[in-house]
Design an enzyme around this catalytic site. Sequence first.
Site, PDB file in Angstrom:
ATOM      1  N   LYS A 179      17.320   3.418   0.219  1.00 11.21           N
ATOM      2  CA  LYS A 179      18.257   3.196   1.330  1.00 11.21           C
ATOM      3  C   LYS A 179      19.386   2.324   0.797  1.00 11.21           C
ATOM      4  CE  LYS A 179      15.083   2.706   5.273  1.00 11.21           C
ATOM      5  NZ  LYS A 179      14.563   1.710   6.245  1.00 11.21           N
ATOM      6  N   ASP A 210       4.326   3.121   6.466  1.00  8.39           N
ATOM      7  CA  ASP A 210       3.708   2.848   7.764  1.00  8.39           C
ATOM      8  C   ASP A 210       4.660   2.294   8.809  1.00  8.39           C
ATOM      9  OD1 ASP A 210       3.966   0.223   6.423  1.00  8.39           O
ATOM     10  OD2 ASP A 210       2.867  -0.493   8.186  1.00  8.39           O
ATOM     11  N   ASP A 233      14.621  -0.922  -0.119  1.00  8.76           N
ATOM     12  CA  ASP A 233      15.407  -1.262   1.067  1.00  8.76           C
ATOM     13  C   ASP A 233      16.430  -2.333   0.671  1.00  8.76           C
ATOM     14  OD1 ASP A 233      15.804  -1.069   3.901  1.00  8.76           O
ATOM     15  OD2 ASP A 233      14.634  -2.883   4.193  1.00  8.76           O
ATOM     16  N   GLU A 261       7.190   2.843  -6.420  1.00  7.96           N
ATOM     17  CA  GLU A 261       7.392   2.269  -5.089  1.00  7.96           C
ATOM     18  C   GLU A 261       7.725   3.363  -4.088  1.00  7.96           C
ATOM     19  OE1 GLU A 261       6.779   0.233  -3.035  1.00  7.96           O
ATOM     20  OE2 GLU A 261       8.223  -1.395  -2.794  1.00  7.96           O
ATOM     21  N   ARG A 293       0.538   6.330   7.599  1.00  6.78           N
ATOM     22  CA  ARG A 293       0.612   6.448   6.141  1.00  6.78           C
ATOM     23  C   ARG A 293       0.097   7.802   5.663  1.00  6.78           C
ATOM     24  NH1 ARG A 293       1.793   1.406   3.862  1.00  6.78           N
ATOM     25  NH2 ARG A 293       0.961  -0.407   4.951  1.00  6.78           N
ATOM     26  N   GLY A 332      15.959  -4.380  -1.757  1.00 10.53           N
ATOM     27  CA  GLY A 332      15.850  -4.511  -3.203  1.00 10.53           C
ATOM     28  C   GLY A 332      15.151  -5.797  -3.628  1.00 10.53           C
ATOM     29  N   ASN A 333      14.888  -6.677  -2.671  1.00 14.65           N
ATOM     30  CA  ASN A 333      14.284  -7.973  -3.009  1.00 14.65           C
ATOM     31  C   ASN A 333      12.930  -7.849  -3.697  1.00 14.65           C
ATOM     32  OD1 ASN A 333      16.074 -10.140  -2.155  1.00 14.65           O
ATOM     33  ND2 ASN A 333      15.863  -9.252  -0.120  1.00 14.65           N
ATOM     34  N   ARG A 346       0.807  -1.202   0.000  1.00 16.95           N
ATOM     35  CA  ARG A 346       0.000   0.000   0.000  1.00 16.95           C
ATOM     36  C   ARG A 346       0.848   1.262   0.000  1.00 16.95           C
ATOM     37  NH1 ARG A 346      -3.321  -2.170   5.243  1.00 16.95           N
ATOM     38  NH2 ARG A 346      -2.469  -4.209   4.826  1.00 16.95           N
ATOM     39  N   GLY A 347       2.144   1.067   0.263  1.00 17.23           N
ATOM     40  CA  GLY A 347       3.032   2.202   0.515  1.00 17.23           C
ATOM     41  C   GLY A 347       3.133   3.252  -0.572  1.00 17.23           C
TER      42      GLY A 347
HETATM   43  P1  IMP Z   1      12.733  -4.470   0.101  1.00 19.22           P
HETATM   44  O1  IMP Z   1      12.242  -5.677  -0.616  1.00 19.22           O
HETATM   45  O2  IMP Z   1      13.599  -4.855   1.276  1.00 19.22           O
HETATM   46  O3  IMP Z   1      13.424  -3.473  -0.774  1.00 19.22           O
HETATM   47  O4  IMP Z   1      11.448  -3.880   0.782  1.00 19.22           O
HETATM   48  C1  IMP Z   1      10.940  -2.657   0.513  1.00 19.22           C
HETATM   49  C2  IMP Z   1       9.657  -2.512   1.287  1.00 19.22           C
HETATM   50  O5  IMP Z   1       9.889  -2.577   2.697  1.00 19.22           O
HETATM   51  C3  IMP Z   1       9.058  -1.143   1.042  1.00 19.22           C
HETATM   52  O6  IMP Z   1       8.183  -1.175  -0.037  1.00 19.22           O
HETATM   53  C4  IMP Z   1       8.349  -0.865   2.339  1.00 19.22           C
HETATM   54  O7  IMP Z   1       7.060  -1.431   2.289  1.00 19.22           O
HETATM   55  C5  IMP Z   1       9.154  -1.584   3.366  1.00 19.22           C
HETATM   56  N1  IMP Z   1      10.092  -0.671   4.058  1.00 19.22           N
HETATM   57  C6  IMP Z   1      11.431  -0.655   3.959  1.00 19.22           C
HETATM   58  N2  IMP Z   1      11.974   0.307   4.721  1.00 19.22           N
HETATM   59  C7  IMP Z   1      10.937   0.931   5.317  1.00 19.22           C
HETATM   60  C8  IMP Z   1      10.849   2.056   6.213  1.00 19.22           C
HETATM   61  O8  IMP Z   1      11.832   2.675   6.642  1.00 19.22           O
HETATM   62  N3  IMP Z   1       9.592   2.415   6.590  1.00 19.22           N
HETATM   63  C9  IMP Z   1       8.480   1.778   6.152  1.00 19.22           C
HETATM   64  N4  IMP Z   1       8.520   0.743   5.304  1.00 19.22           N
HETATM   65  C10 IMP Z   1       9.742   0.317   4.888  1.00 19.22           C
HETATM   66 MG    MG Z   2       6.200  -1.434  -0.007  1.00 23.02          MG
END
Ligand code: IMP
Ligand code: MG
Length: 175
Positions: free
Chosen positions: A129, A157, A101, A97, A163, A103-104, A42-43
């Site tokens: 990040k 969130d 984070d 997006e 949010r 990247g997965n 939902r982000g």
């Molecule tokens: P990734 O697969 O680790 O890159 O996950 C990214 C997802 O993790 C994002 O779409 C967010 O939903 C969540 N996420 C990562 N860091 C944060 C944060 O600092 N605050 C809130 N959600 C986060």
């Molecule tokens: Mg997300």
Amino acid sequence: MNHSIATMISEDEIEKRVKEMALQIDAHYKDSESLILVGLLRGSVIFLSDLARRLTIPVKLDFMATSSYGSSTVAGEVKILKELDEEIRNKDVLIVEDIVDTGNTLAKIKEMLLLRNPNSVAICALLNKPSRREVDVKIDWQGFSIEDKFVVGYGMDFNQLYRNLPYIGMVTFND
Ligand code: IMP
Ligand code: MG
């Protein structure tokens, strides 16, 4: 958990940056007749709605929802909770997006969407990040690069709250 929130990126800064990103995206896709913005639920919804309203090219909007599979220690496993409604074959897809984070999520989704033979797949993320990256993923448009802090607001969130904050805040946990 006891916590407080401090402003990291203000409403004005976000607005200015989203405007700049929209100009670049508009220019990049000016000859495309089939751009689909794919928001990850939902982000991304707040960012997507602001970004989309700044675009002047014709676009379709669609959404996907994912979650990490099982324990978060299993890297790269991403489960689809909601599929796209649109067919993307021969279309230009721009994944929107909130934050990248590890990247997965984006790596998996991009790989999955590429199998459907779209014309192109690109990624637009409000926040990045880079210090947390586990999987290499190309971010075509990025709003802000931030340190490894937990952030909320503007779609993002903490336990499904915050949010709706109009700015991006940094969460500090006090025990
Ligand atoms: P990734 O697969 O680790 O890159 O996950 C990214 C997802 O993790 C994002 O779409 C967010 O939903 C969540 N996420 C990562 N860091 C944060 C944060 O600092 N605050 C809130 N959600 C986060
Ligand atoms: Mg997300």
